[in-house]
Design an enzyme around this catalytic site. Structure first.
Site, short mmCIF file in Angstrom:
data_model
loop_
_atom_site.label_atom_id
_atom_site.label_comp_id
_atom_site.label_asym_id
_atom_site.label_seq_id
_atom_site.Cartn_x
_atom_site.Cartn_y
_atom_site.Cartn_z
N GLY A 12 0.79 -1.23 0.00
CA GLY A 12 0.00 0.00 0.00
C GLY A 12 0.81 1.28 0.00
CG LEU A 84 -2.10 -8.71 -6.39
CD1 LEU A 84 -1.18 -9.59 -5.57
CD2 LEU A 84 -1.42 -8.26 -7.67
CG HIS A 103 1.05 -3.00 -15.59
ND1 HIS A 103 0.65 -4.17 -14.98
CD2 HIS A 103 2.10 -3.33 -16.38
CE1 HIS A 103 1.41 -5.17 -15.40
NE2 HIS A 103 2.29 -4.69 -16.25
CG ASP A 144 -2.27 -5.54 -17.10
OD1 ASP A 144 -2.79 -4.90 -16.17
OD2 ASP A 144 -1.47 -6.47 -16.92
CD GLU A 173 4.43 1.88 -8.99
OE1 GLU A 173 4.07 0.98 -9.75
OE2 GLU A 173 4.60 1.69 -7.77
C1 GRF Z 1 2.94 -1.24 -7.67
O1 GRF Z 1 4.16 -1.54 -8.27
C2 GRF Z 1 1.89 -0.99 -8.71
O2 GRF Z 1 2.39 -0.63 -9.95
C3 GRF Z 1 1.19 -2.27 -8.78
O3 GRF Z 1 1.40 -3.00 -7.63
C4 GRF Z 1 2.43 -2.40 -6.87
C5 GRF Z 1 1.83 -2.00 -5.55
O4 GRF Z 1 2.78 -1.58 -4.64
N1 GRF Z 1 0.29 -2.57 -9.77
P1 GRF Z 1 2.35 -0.95 -3.26
O5 GRF Z 1 1.46 -1.93 -2.55
O6 GRF Z 1 1.61 0.33 -3.56
O7 GRF Z 1 3.60 -0.69 -2.52
#
Ligand code: GRF
Length: 186
Positions: A12, A84, A103, A144, A173
């Site tokens: 998260g 997921l 993604h 995707d 991100e």
């Molecule tokens: C991230 O890399 C995002 O791109 C994805 O899943 C991951 C989640 O990471 N689809 P986090 O739980 O936000 O640290």
């Protein structure tokens, strides 16, 4: 106020970053965090940040209307931040072009079933890519494959391990995801 629900299955860090970014935002608010795993770290993060949060079983997500009803009474848009499970048809129908995913690769490369987390970065390394990145996109019925809203790139050098690649993607991100959400929604 435009209200967001964040769906996540893991640590998260993206969810936390989005929550912090929209804290006291004039137009956008994170209303809740929902997970399919009750032990997911994202729920602890939501708790600490005083955001309503809840886990639902896989069955509730896939076979019942419970989750969609829960979301509809709270959120206008859904943000997937490391979620997921495949998004079920009833959720897609309730939120047409209102579900946004991130993604950790440059789609359409390195997408599809099984392509999540470190398996993406290992595949990028194994195929000798010289760049990778992030893709922010709408969700449709195929993994995707929804319309791409934004991509950002980062170089991959021969020396980079999958873990190095993951760290660079993480930075992208953190920099872009909340801002892109803000731009799309306002
Ligand atoms: C991230 O890399 C995002 O791109 C994805 O899943 C991951 C989640 O990471 N689809 P986090 O739980 O936000 O640290």
């Amino acid at each position: 106020m435009i209200k967001l629900a964040i769906l996540a299955s893991g640590t998260g860090s993206n969810a936390e970053n989005i929550i912090r970014y929209f804290d006291r935002h004039p137009k956008i608010q994170v209303a809740c965090v929902v997970s399919n795993l009750k032990e997911a770290k994202v729920l602890e993060k939501a708790e600490n940040l005083h955001i309503e949060h809840r886990a639902f079983s896989k069955q509730a997500f896939l076979e019942e209307n419970t989750v969609v009803k829960y979301l509809q009474s709270r959120a206008d848009f859904i943000i997937l931040a490391g979620f997921l499970l495949k998004i079920p048809g009833n959720m897609l129908a309730a939120y047409p072009n209102k579900i946004i995913n991130i993604h950790p690769a440059l789609l359409p490369k390195f997408g599809g079933k099984g392509m999540y987390g470190m398996s993406v970065h290992k595949a990028v390394k194994d195929t000798g890519e010289t760049e990778t990145g992030i893709t922010i996109h709408f969700i449709n019925e195929n993994y995707d494959e929804g319309a791409i809203l934004f991509q950002a790139k980062t170089a991959v050098s021969k020396k980079d391990s999958p873990e190095d690649i993951a760290a660079n993607i993480h930075k992208l991100e953190q920099t872009h995801f909340p801002e892109v959400i803000e731009k799309i929604l306002t």
